[in-house]
Design a protein around this motif. Structure first.
Motif, PDB file in Angstrom:
ATOM      1  N   UNK A 128       0.921  -1.280  -0.054  1.00 23.13           N
ATOM      2  CA  UNK A 128       0.147  -0.006  -0.098  1.00 23.13           C
ATOM      3  C   UNK A 128       0.896   1.437  -0.087  1.00 23.13           C
ATOM      4  N   UNK A 129       0.098   2.322   0.153  1.00 27.85           N
ATOM      5  CA  UNK A 129      -1.338   2.632   0.193  1.00 27.85           C
ATOM      6  C   UNK A 129      -1.927   2.472  -1.138  1.00 27.85           C
ATOM      7  N   UNK A 130      -3.129   2.139  -1.207  1.00 30.49           N
ATOM      8  CA  UNK A 130      -3.936   2.025  -2.638  1.00 30.49           C
ATOM      9  C   UNK A 130      -5.308   1.895  -2.352  1.00 30.49           C
ATOM     10  N   UNK A 131      -6.109   2.014  -3.486  1.00 30.21           N
ATOM     11  CA  UNK A 131      -7.560   1.923  -3.177  1.00 30.21           C
ATOM     12  C   UNK A 131      -8.184   1.334  -4.537  1.00 30.21           C
ATOM     13  N   UNK A 132      -9.372   0.492  -4.201  1.00 28.42           N
ATOM     14  CA  UNK A 132     -10.011  -0.289  -5.154  1.00 28.42           C
ATOM     15  C   UNK A 132     -11.417   0.029  -4.999  1.00 28.42           C
ATOM     16  N   UNK A 171      -2.765  -2.791   5.602  1.00 30.61           N
ATOM     17  CA  UNK A 171      -1.736  -2.063   4.526  1.00 30.61           C
ATOM     18  C   UNK A 171      -2.060  -0.695   4.049  1.00 30.61           C
ATOM     19  N   UNK A 172      -3.137  -0.073   4.417  1.00 31.69           N
ATOM     20  CA  UNK A 172      -3.593   1.151   3.903  1.00 31.69           C
ATOM     21  C   UNK A 172      -4.162   0.888   2.553  1.00 31.69           C
ATOM     22  N   UNK A 173      -4.585   0.042   2.287  1.00 37.84           N
ATOM     23  CA  UNK A 173      -5.337  -0.428   1.087  1.00 37.84           C
ATOM     24  C   UNK A 173      -6.729  -0.528   1.497  1.00 37.84           C
ATOM     25  N   UNK A 174      -7.606   0.679   0.475  1.00 42.84           N
ATOM     26  CA  UNK A 174      -8.977   0.542   0.684  1.00 42.84           C
ATOM     27  C   UNK A 174      -9.780  -0.277  -0.345  1.00 42.84           C
ATOM     28  N   UNK A 175     -10.487  -0.815   0.236  1.00 41.94           N
ATOM     29  CA  UNK A 175     -11.625  -1.462  -0.937  1.00 41.94           C
ATOM     30  C   UNK A 175     -13.066  -1.353  -0.690  1.00 41.94           C
ATOM     31  N   UNK A 176     -13.520  -0.702  -1.838  1.00 43.06           N
ATOM     32  CA  UNK A 176     -15.203  -0.178  -1.325  1.00 43.06           C
ATOM     33  C   UNK A 176     -15.817  -0.658  -2.795  1.00 43.06           C
ATOM     34  N   UNK A 177     -17.123  -0.776  -2.652  1.00 43.08           N
ATOM     35  CA  UNK A 177     -18.022  -1.142  -3.881  1.00 43.08           C
ATOM     36  C   UNK A 177     -18.957  -0.058  -3.891  1.00 43.08           C
ATOM     37  N   UNK A 178     -19.551   0.129  -5.139  1.00 43.45           N
ATOM     38  CA  UNK A 178     -20.486   0.835  -5.753  1.00 43.45           C
ATOM     39  C   UNK A 178     -21.646   0.021  -6.079  1.00 43.45           C
ATOM     40  N   UNK A 179     -22.803   0.177  -5.708  1.00 39.01           N
ATOM     41  CA  UNK A 179     -23.963  -0.503  -6.299  1.00 39.01           C
ATOM     42  C   UNK A 179     -24.965   0.406  -6.986  1.00 39.01           C
ATOM     43  N   UNK A 180     -24.685   0.554  -8.393  1.00 36.89           N
ATOM     44  CA  UNK A 180     -25.742   1.597  -9.166  1.00 36.89           C
ATOM     45  C   UNK A 180     -27.034   0.920  -9.267  1.00 36.89           C
ATOM     46  N   UNK A 181     -27.905   1.758  -9.416  1.00 34.38           N
ATOM     47  CA  UNK A 181     -29.366   1.309  -9.885  1.00 34.38           C
ATOM     48  C   UNK A 181     -29.191   1.301 -11.207  1.00 34.38           C
ATOM     49  N   UNK A 182     -30.368   1.965 -12.061  1.00 41.01           N
ATOM     50  CA  UNK A 182     -30.353   2.123 -13.377  1.00 41.01           C
ATOM     51  C   UNK A 182     -29.232   3.052 -13.997  1.00 41.01           C
ATOM     52  N   UNK A 183     -28.548   2.870 -14.737  1.00 42.25           N
ATOM     53  CA  UNK A 183     -27.398   3.646 -15.414  1.00 42.25           C
ATOM     54  C   UNK A 183     -27.646   3.460 -17.090  1.00 42.25           C
TER      55      UNK A 183
END
Length: 253
Positions: A128-132, A171-183
């Motif tokens: 890290x660091x990093x992000x996903x 490690x300072x690595x962040x992992x998130x998710x996005x949950x879109x609706x209609x795009x």
């Protein structure tokens, strides 16, 4: 506050980069100063059409479900700062009528491909660091009839992101998710029901009609989704990890 050059000099991986949310993310990262982009998609022409300015761009043509592709990419990804795990395909049909071959076709890209993308990205970030950001879907949170493999795959990748966040926080690595609706993206064009609706009323009217199922009565644009993804990738979200951000116009209310 978002800074226009917040990704200055940083490297980022974007899968499903030839169109829709992936293409919007590639453009936005380049506009915000990214020094190196690694783009992956099966659509070579779509990636070639992207104007990403002076950014160093590597356009990789292939399936995210191909393990050999990722092994070959490891040297290029070394020292990676950010990753957008976005590639995905749609599917339709009731669970009782879907063949195992169709189930596996969707899982190969949406789940296995996301796993390979995430695993190799995390290794490339090393300590890290990093992000996903993993692109999931509200169909992974709310049961929607007729899209079983897609919804199940998106529920799985959202939980995978949370597990990865717990495993890599130190490690300072962040992992998130996005949950879109209609795009409003090309993924709709794969569905037979949507094709029939487009044939009857036209694509713009078809999207508008489907958008009426959301409280805000609108579908988001790919650029709106990319803006949220870049927020989660960036330093302004430094204290956010393991989160599944819903952006759906109220669909899941």
């Amino acid at each position: 506050m978002t800074h226009i050059q917040e990704f200055s000099g940083r490297s980022a991986l974007v899968t499903g980069a030839a169109s829709g949310i992936g293409a919007a993310c590639a453009r936005m990262l380049a506009a915000r100063g990214a020094g190196k982009l690694v783009l992956v998609d099966v659509d070579a022409a779509g990636m070639d059409a992207l104007d990403l300015g002076p950014c160093e761009v590597h356009r990789i043509v292939g399936s995210v479900a191909d393990e050999a592709l990722w092994v070959g990419l490891d040297p290029l990804l070394a020292g990676l700062d950010h990753a957008v795990v976005n590639a995905g395909i749609g599917s339709g049909g009731q669970i009782s009528s879907i063949s195992l071959a169709e189930w596996r076709r969707v899982m190969a890209v949406n789940l296995d491909g996301a796993f390979l993308t995430l695993a190799h990205s995390l290794r490339a970030m090393a300590d890290g660091p990093g992000s996903v950001v993993v692109v999931a879907s509200t169909t992974g949170l709310k049961p929607v009839p007729g899209i079983g493999p897609y919804g199940v795959s998106k529920a799985a990748v959202a939980h995978m992101a949370r597990i990865a966040a717990a495993e890599n926080a130190e490690k300072g690595i962040r992992v998130n998710a996005i949950a879109p609706g209609g795009v409003d993206t090309a993924i709709w064009d794969e569905g037979e029901d949507f094709k029939a609706l487009v044939a009857a009323v036209g694509r713009e009217a078809a999207i508008a009609r489907m958008a009426k199922t959301t409280p805000l009565r609108r579908f988001a644009s790919s650029d709106e989704m990319a803006d949220t993804i870049c927020y989660l990738l960036g330093d302004g979200a430094a204290n956010i990890t393991g989160h599944v951000m819903v952006t759906d116009g109220g669909f899941t209310l």
